[in-house]
Design a protein around this motif. Sequence first.
Motif, PDB file in Angstrom:
ATOM      1  N   ASP A 201       0.816  -1.212   0.000  1.00  0.00           N
ATOM      2  CA  ASP A 201       0.000   0.000   0.000  1.00  0.00           C
ATOM      3  C   ASP A 201       0.851   1.263   0.000  1.00  0.00           C
ATOM      4  O   ASP A 201       0.415   2.305  -0.499  1.00  0.00           O
ATOM      5  CB  ASP A 201      -0.934   0.015   1.215  1.00  0.00           C
ATOM      6  N   GLY A 202       2.045   1.173   0.577  1.00  0.00           N
ATOM      7  CA  GLY A 202       2.901   2.354   0.654  1.00  0.00           C
ATOM      8  C   GLY A 202       3.797   2.546  -0.551  1.00  0.00           C
ATOM      9  O   GLY A 202       4.642   3.450  -0.564  1.00  0.00           O
ATOM     10  N   VAL A 203       3.622   1.722  -1.595  1.00  0.00           N
ATOM     11  CA  VAL A 203       4.459   1.797  -2.793  1.00  0.00           C
ATOM     12  C   VAL A 203       3.654   2.394  -3.939  1.00  0.00           C
ATOM     13  O   VAL A 203       2.474   2.074  -4.118  1.00  0.00           O
ATOM     14  CB  VAL A 203       4.985   0.391  -3.178  1.00  0.00           C
ATOM     15  N   ASP A 204       4.277   3.239  -4.719  1.00  0.00           N
ATOM     16  CA  ASP A 204       3.620   3.900  -5.843  1.00  0.00           C
ATOM     17  C   ASP A 204       3.052   2.855  -6.816  1.00  0.00           C
ATOM     18  O   ASP A 204       3.794   2.061  -7.394  1.00  0.00           O
ATOM     19  CB  ASP A 204       4.639   4.785  -6.574  1.00  0.00           C
ATOM     20  N   PRO A 205       1.734   2.857  -7.049  1.00  0.00           N
ATOM     21  CA  PRO A 205       1.130   1.854  -7.939  1.00  0.00           C
ATOM     22  C   PRO A 205       1.502   2.031  -9.413  1.00  0.00           C
ATOM     23  O   PRO A 205       1.235   1.134 -10.217  1.00  0.00           O
ATOM     24  CB  PRO A 205      -0.376   2.043  -7.726  1.00  0.00           C
ATOM     25  N   ASP A 206       2.075   3.159  -9.764  1.00  0.00           N
ATOM     26  CA  ASP A 206       2.508   3.377 -11.146  1.00  0.00           C
ATOM     27  C   ASP A 206       3.882   2.755 -11.426  1.00  0.00           C
ATOM     28  O   ASP A 206       4.355   2.784 -12.561  1.00  0.00           O
ATOM     29  CB  ASP A 206       2.575   4.877 -11.461  1.00  0.00           C
ATOM     30  N   LEU A 207       4.505   2.208 -10.398  1.00  0.00           N
ATOM     31  CA  LEU A 207       5.828   1.616 -10.559  1.00  0.00           C
ATOM     32  C   LEU A 207       5.745   0.356 -11.422  1.00  0.00           C
ATOM     33  O   LEU A 207       4.814  -0.437 -11.270  1.00  0.00           O
ATOM     34  CB  LEU A 207       6.393   1.259  -9.176  1.00  0.00           C
ATOM     35  N   PRO A 208       6.687   0.160 -12.351  1.00  0.00           N
ATOM     36  CA  PRO A 208       6.695  -1.092 -13.123  1.00  0.00           C
ATOM     37  C   PRO A 208       6.712  -2.303 -12.197  1.00  0.00           C
ATOM     38  O   PRO A 208       7.392  -2.309 -11.185  1.00  0.00           O
ATOM     39  CB  PRO A 208       7.998  -0.987 -13.931  1.00  0.00           C
ATOM     40  N   ARG A 209       5.942  -3.315 -12.541  1.00  0.00           N
ATOM     41  CA  ARG A 209       5.829  -4.570 -11.810  1.00  0.00           C
ATOM     42  C   ARG A 209       4.932  -4.471 -10.572  1.00  0.00           C
ATOM     43  O   ARG A 209       4.712  -5.470  -9.902  1.00  0.00           O
ATOM     44  CB  ARG A 209       7.203  -5.136 -11.399  1.00  0.00           C
ATOM     45  N   TRP A 210       4.405  -3.290 -10.246  1.00  0.00           N
ATOM     46  CA  TRP A 210       3.530  -3.175  -9.071  1.00  0.00           C
ATOM     47  C   TRP A 210       2.324  -4.105  -9.219  1.00  0.00           C
ATOM     48  O   TRP A 210       1.969  -4.820  -8.280  1.00  0.00           O
ATOM     49  CB  TRP A 210       3.059  -1.730  -8.886  1.00  0.00           C
ATOM     50  N   ASP A 211       1.695  -4.087 -10.390  1.00  0.00           N
ATOM     51  CA  ASP A 211       0.502  -4.912 -10.598  1.00  0.00           C
ATOM     52  C   ASP A 211       0.839  -6.393 -10.514  1.00  0.00           C
ATOM     53  O   ASP A 211       0.046  -7.185  -9.984  1.00  0.00           O
ATOM     54  CB  ASP A 211      -0.110  -4.599 -11.965  1.00  0.00           C
TER      55      ASP A 211
END
Length: 383
Positions: free
Chosen positions: A321-331
């Motif tokens: 939850d504390g990591v930017d969801p736009d970051l590659p590999r987040w999904d």
Amino acid sequence: MNELLKDLTPQVLGILVRRGADFAAAEDAVQEALVEAVRHWPDQMPDEPRAWLVKVATRKLIDAQRAESARRRRELKVQLEPPPGPTEHSDDTLLLLSRCCHPDLTPASAVALTLRAVGGLTTAQIAQAFLVPEATMAQRISRAKRTVAGGSFDTPGDVQAVLRVLYLVFNEGFTGEVDLAEEAIRLTRQLAAATDDPEVAGLLALMLLHHARRAARRTSSGEVVPLAQQDRSLWDTAMVTEGVEVLQGALARDRLGEYQAQAAIAALHDDAATAEETDWTQVLEWYDELLALSDSPVVALNRAVAVGEADGPLAGLRALDGVDPDLPRWDAVAAYLHEKAGECAEAARLYAVAAAKATNAAERDHLTRQAARLNASASSGSA
């Protein structure tokens, strides 16, 4: 002979530039000397190959200056000297790499110049590795040489910049006739021999520990195999052992850095006989160390996976939850953790989203298969 020439190329170039030659002119002269070596050495190998190359390259420099117009002719700074001693090689390795990783160069240009000047690769080989036309790569290298020309060559530059470029080379892997991962390891070995910086040893250990798994990363048809599913009997145990020994030597100096922490995480993965035996508690502890050193969102993303393995998927999702969801590999990470939590529909959706954002075909196909697997499982369960 080719391996000898590749090893001697940065040594000879470093010597000429240290003696005062213009970087671009010296690099051209060394390349011409290498051509002469290929032509003459099969018939008679010189007793001192490096001294022979220094002498021939110096002569090429003199010839090039004599060909210039009288208006621009100047006294050549490079003087013929006795064969260089071993300390000159050690000193020049870091200096030359520093020059190739000049802060005014883009990462792509720094990588290309490093492979050309220090790695001894041809422009055609570098172009093939990066899947660009040879003319494009030649222009890139020429611009890079002009950028670094005229600078001082007496003090090493930022070692971290050099390590970043070497790591970029390593991550390119195998895309042409030259294995860039192995080339990066070779260059990092040279740098490690020239400096006692534990971060250089840390990067070498990290490369070795990752490269040891190479044979297990893809199926025979080229499909990606996740770490947990790899056939660990295919891992290079000798390379793992070397990587661990190099890492232990670096950690013993008690000057922890990012590459050492990354290598420690890789060593824990390589040490586990099966994925289930991975010591995730220790992995998480090293990710905490790494996050304190780097404050990187990519590290935070990978740490969320470790939290999910050590403390359960719900804890991993809270960390995510504390990591930017736009970051590659987040999904992809979110999909993995949702699947572990039993939320397969959401996991399938996220795998599909991750596949749509993938930057290469192998990764996209892998993520698409994960989504299809979960959807097929849901369909069979509801039938």
